[in-house]
Design a protein around this motif. Structure first.
Motif, PDB file in Angstrom:
ATOM      1  N   SER B  83      -1.496   4.025   0.785  1.00 37.07           N
ATOM      2  CA  SER B  83      -1.182   5.187   1.616  1.00 37.07           C
ATOM      3  C   SER B  83       0.138   5.819   1.195  1.00 37.07           C
ATOM      4  CB  SER B  83      -1.112   4.782   3.083  1.00 37.07           C
ATOM      5  OG  SER B  83      -2.320   4.183   3.465  1.00 37.07           O
ATOM      6  N   MET B 142       5.992   8.107  -6.140  1.00 34.35           N
ATOM      7  CA  MET B 142       4.554   7.935  -6.330  1.00 34.35           C
ATOM      8  C   MET B 142       4.287   6.952  -7.468  1.00 34.35           C
ATOM      9  SD  MET B 142       1.575  10.690  -7.095  1.00 34.35           S
ATOM     10  CE  MET B 142      -0.045  10.100  -7.587  1.00 34.35           C
ATOM     11  N   HIS B 149       1.097  -0.844  -5.708  1.00 34.83           N
ATOM     12  CA  HIS B 149      -0.236  -0.907  -5.105  1.00 34.83           C
ATOM     13  C   HIS B 149      -1.188  -1.673  -6.029  1.00 34.83           C
ATOM     14  CE1 HIS B 149      -4.041   0.382  -3.358  1.00 34.83           C
ATOM     15  NE2 HIS B 149      -4.350   1.075  -4.434  1.00 34.83           N
ATOM     16  N   ARG B 152      -0.474  -5.287  -5.727  1.00 34.68           N
ATOM     17  CA  ARG B 152      -1.015  -5.809  -4.467  1.00 34.68           C
ATOM     18  C   ARG B 152      -2.513  -6.062  -4.614  1.00 34.68           C
ATOM     19  NH1 ARG B 152      -5.386  -5.323  -1.395  1.00 34.68           N
ATOM     20  NH2 ARG B 152      -5.420  -3.179  -0.735  1.00 34.68           N
ATOM     21  N   ALA B 158      -8.305  -8.121  -4.714  1.00 36.97           N
ATOM     22  CA  ALA B 158      -9.152  -7.075  -4.136  1.00 36.97           C
ATOM     23  C   ALA B 158      -9.955  -6.316  -5.188  1.00 36.97           C
ATOM     24  CB  ALA B 158      -8.294  -6.093  -3.339  1.00 36.97           C
ATOM     25  N   TYR B 159      -9.693  -6.589  -6.463  1.00 36.09           N
ATOM     26  CA  TYR B 159     -10.428  -5.892  -7.535  1.00 36.09           C
ATOM     27  C   TYR B 159     -11.786  -6.527  -7.797  1.00 36.09           C
ATOM     28  CZ  TYR B 159      -8.755  -9.988  -9.893  1.00 36.09           C
ATOM     29  OH  TYR B 159      -8.504 -11.289 -10.192  1.00 36.09           O
ATOM     30  N   ARG B 163     -15.843  -4.472  -6.048  1.00 34.66           N
ATOM     31  CA  ARG B 163     -14.885  -3.362  -6.099  1.00 34.66           C
ATOM     32  C   ARG B 163     -14.425  -3.041  -7.521  1.00 34.66           C
ATOM     33  NH1 ARG B 163     -14.202  -3.920  -0.312  1.00 34.66           N
ATOM     34  NH2 ARG B 163     -14.524  -6.142  -0.345  1.00 34.66           N
ATOM     35  N   ASN B 166     -13.726   0.701  -8.200  1.00 31.77           N
ATOM     36  CA  ASN B 166     -12.487   1.245  -7.664  1.00 31.77           C
ATOM     37  C   ASN B 166     -11.277   0.812  -8.490  1.00 31.77           C
ATOM     38  OD1 ASN B 166     -12.208   3.169  -5.785  1.00 31.77           O
ATOM     39  ND2 ASN B 166     -11.698   1.798  -4.093  1.00 31.77           N
ATOM     40  N   TRP B 167     -11.340  -0.374  -9.061  1.00 30.48           N
ATOM     41  CA  TRP B 167     -10.262  -0.805  -9.959  1.00 30.48           C
ATOM     42  C   TRP B 167     -10.205   0.125 -11.172  1.00 30.48           C
ATOM     43  CZ3 TRP B 167      -6.171  -4.016 -10.089  1.00 30.48           C
ATOM     44  CH2 TRP B 167      -5.617  -4.292 -11.341  1.00 30.48           C
ATOM     45  N   ILE B 171      -7.257   2.527 -12.538  1.00 31.31           N
ATOM     46  CA  ILE B 171      -6.637   2.576 -13.867  1.00 31.31           C
ATOM     47  C   ILE B 171      -6.518   4.019 -14.337  1.00 31.31           C
ATOM     48  CG2 ILE B 171      -6.944   1.960 -16.294  1.00 31.31           C
ATOM     49  CD1 ILE B 171      -6.273  -0.430 -14.694  1.00 31.31           C
ATOM     50  N   LEU B 173      -6.389   6.594 -12.411  1.00 37.38           N
ATOM     51  CA  LEU B 173      -5.406   7.269 -11.563  1.00 37.38           C
ATOM     52  C   LEU B 173      -3.974   6.970 -12.000  1.00 37.38           C
ATOM     53  CD1 LEU B 173      -6.858   7.091  -7.949  1.00 37.38           C
ATOM     54  CD2 LEU B 173      -6.148   9.125  -9.203  1.00 37.38           C
ATOM     55  N   ILE B 248      -8.607  10.671  -6.158  1.00 36.70           N
ATOM     56  CA  ILE B 248      -8.024   9.969  -5.004  1.00 36.70           C
ATOM     57  C   ILE B 248      -9.017  10.003  -3.841  1.00 36.70           C
ATOM     58  CG2 ILE B 248      -6.202  10.030  -3.260  1.00 36.70           C
ATOM     59  CD1 ILE B 248      -4.252  10.911  -5.350  1.00 36.70           C
ATOM     60  N   ILE B 252     -10.445   6.616  -2.203  1.00 37.77           N
ATOM     61  CA  ILE B 252     -10.286   6.257  -0.789  1.00 37.77           C
ATOM     62  C   ILE B 252     -11.643   6.260  -0.089  1.00 37.77           C
ATOM     63  CG2 ILE B 252      -9.236   6.969   1.386  1.00 37.77           C
ATOM     64  CD1 ILE B 252      -6.837   7.951  -0.204  1.00 37.77           C
ATOM     65  N   VAL B 255     -13.138   2.953  -0.616  1.00 37.49           N
ATOM     66  CA  VAL B 255     -12.547   1.937   0.272  1.00 37.49           C
ATOM     67  C   VAL B 255     -13.145   2.081   1.676  1.00 37.49           C
ATOM     68  CG1 VAL B 255     -10.436   1.084   1.336  1.00 37.49           C
ATOM     69  CG2 VAL B 255     -10.394   1.863  -1.025  1.00 37.49           C
ATOM     70  N   GLY B 259     -15.193  -0.918   2.891  1.00 38.07           N
ATOM     71  CA  GLY B 259     -14.311  -1.691   3.760  1.00 38.07           C
ATOM     72  C   GLY B 259     -13.224  -2.330   2.922  1.00 38.07           C
ATOM     73  N   ALA B 261     -10.878  -5.066   1.289  1.00 38.18           N
ATOM     74  CA  ALA B 261     -11.240  -6.407   0.815  1.00 38.18           C
ATOM     75  C   ALA B 261     -10.521  -7.482   1.615  1.00 38.18           C
ATOM     76  CB  ALA B 261     -10.887  -6.535  -0.659  1.00 38.18           C
TER      77      ALA B 261
END
Ligand code: HEM
Lengths: 106, 264
Positions: B83, B142, B149, B152, B158-159, B163, B166-167, B171, B173, B248, B252, B255, B259, B261
């Motif tokens: 966020s 940013m 992020h 994290r 969470a990758y 998911r 999204n990973w 990359i 992004l 983005i 999102i 996610v 949901g 992870a």
């Protein structure tokens, strides 16, 4: 609830003193001491910045009393915070001993 | 009888029962005095109650069900980093749009028009210094937030499946975030910008086989000039905003659909 502390300093000098207080008072202590600590530390840095003009002045030029006041405020903030950690609500364990996790890392 | 809620105990009486040191007594007395006047704790308790009321309606998460919260809670603040990246991006976009009213990507003149417009923004435009500072700071924040992020996501696992997509979008992004930074860095067309551009051209040229083509495409030639600045400008204010905003949103959106992870 007649003994005031969990461990009176008689048996072990090294253990930190703990004072058990009612839950509501514990919340009061946590909320207000944290607020004071934050205000003191942030304020202390602002004062220190002012005294040294954001650390740009030479050593001789800075406002020494104000700089000392700033450092003292930061120390005071830390002291308030540290002092507040001796108060515990009933039934609250010490962070180390009270943990219910096994030490096998999961 | 007063409507005010009575305290559950008498502070003064209670304190006399305990044998507190004078410092402790003073400390507690001061804080109780403050509490009587500023009932912050009461308001926080209302928030706490609301929080739990809402939470009670949610299904139990994996962490709660297997009682992992006591190991895992210290990661939770870091879940805000995605966020933070988004907020920094939005701030940069808004301040950038405003800067766009005053900037012109032209290398004409000496100093160049681009540079002169920056000098104008910094010294004459009302709130111009602030505007440019906000744009630069949000850009820096940013990059830092996106990187943290990513850490994290990596360290909470969470990758992992399901998911992976999204990973990979992530990359892309983080790479585009850096291209954003690079193209923006060139826009002032000062010495830093110029020589950073020179490095960019030479790095492109060093790519085997495709090098010359890449340098042409991105920098508009093998030496820096108007074409370079203009391409950097279009990439920075036109191409990337569309692509990154879309990515983005998709990131999102995924996610949202999958949901968040649970810790692995
Ligand atoms: C412009 C850059 C990015 C933005 C704005 C962004 C935004 C977000 C947001 C808001 C979330 C929701 C969860 C959270 O906040 O932690 C999220 C989750 C996620 N992000 Fe990013 N992200 C970015 C870059 C990246 C990068 C560089 C990676 C990794 C290479 C990545 C991988 C992921 C993954 C795998 C999730 C799902 C995590 C989970 O379900 O716990 N993202 N992202």
């Amino acid at each position: 609830m007649d003994s005031s502390t969990d461990d009176t300093d008689a048996d072990e000098e090294t253990r930190a003193r703990e004072v058990e207080v009612p839950l509501h008072l514990y919340k009061v202590v946590t909320v207000f001491s944290t607020m004071f600590a934050v205000a003191f530390v942030v304020g202390g840095f602002i004062v220190l910045d002012t005294a040294t003009q954001r650390a740009r002045l030479d050593f001789g030029e800075m406002n020494l009393p104000l700089a000392i006041l700033g450092v003292a405020m930061i120390a005071a903030g830390a002291l308030v915070y540290a002092f507040a950690t001796r108060f515990r609500a009933e039934g609250m364990g010490k962070p180390k001993d009270g943990s219910d996790e096994p030490s096998n890392n999961g | 009888m007063s409507l005010e809620r009575k305290d559950e105990y008498d502070h003064g009486e209670w304190m006399r029962e305990k044998n507190l040191t004078p410092v402790e007594t003073t400390f507690l007395t001061v804080l109780i005095w403050m509490d009587k006047r500023f009932r912050i704790v009461d308001y926080l308790e209302i928030l706490e109650t609301l929080y739990y009321r809402v939470n009670m309606q949610m299904p139990k998460s994996h962490t709660e069900q297997y009682n992992l919260d006591n190991k895992f809670w210290y990661w939770y603040p870091l879940y805000a980093l995605g966020s933070f990246s988004t907020i920094a991006y939005v701030v940069a976009a808004l301040s950038g749009a405003l800067l766009g009213f005053y900037y012109a990507p032209a290398t004409t003149g000496d100093p160049t028009t681009a540079y002169n417009q920056l000098a104008f923004i910094m010294t004459e435009l009302n709130f111009g210094f602030m505007l440019r500072s906000i744009h630069r700071w949000s850009a820096q924040v940013m990059v830092a937030a996106v990187f943290l992020h990513m850490l994290r996501v990596y360290f909470t696992g969470a990758y992992k499946e399901p998911r992976e997509l999204n990973w990979i979008i992530g990359i892309i992004l983080i790479s585009l975030t850096m291209v954003f930074g690079y193209t923006g860095y060139l826009l002032p067309w000062d010495q830093l910008a110029f020589w950073a551009g020179q490095i960019g051209v030479e790095m492109s040229l060093s790519i085997p086989l495709a090098g010359e083509w890449v340098a042409q495409l991105l920098f508009g030639g093998f030496s820096l000039g108007q074409a370079t600045l203009q391409r950097m400008y279009i990439i920075h204010v036109f191409l990337l905003p569309f692509v990154v905003t879309t990515l983005i949103a998709v990131h999102i959106g995924i996610v949202w659909i999958q949901g968040i992870a649970e810790p692995h």
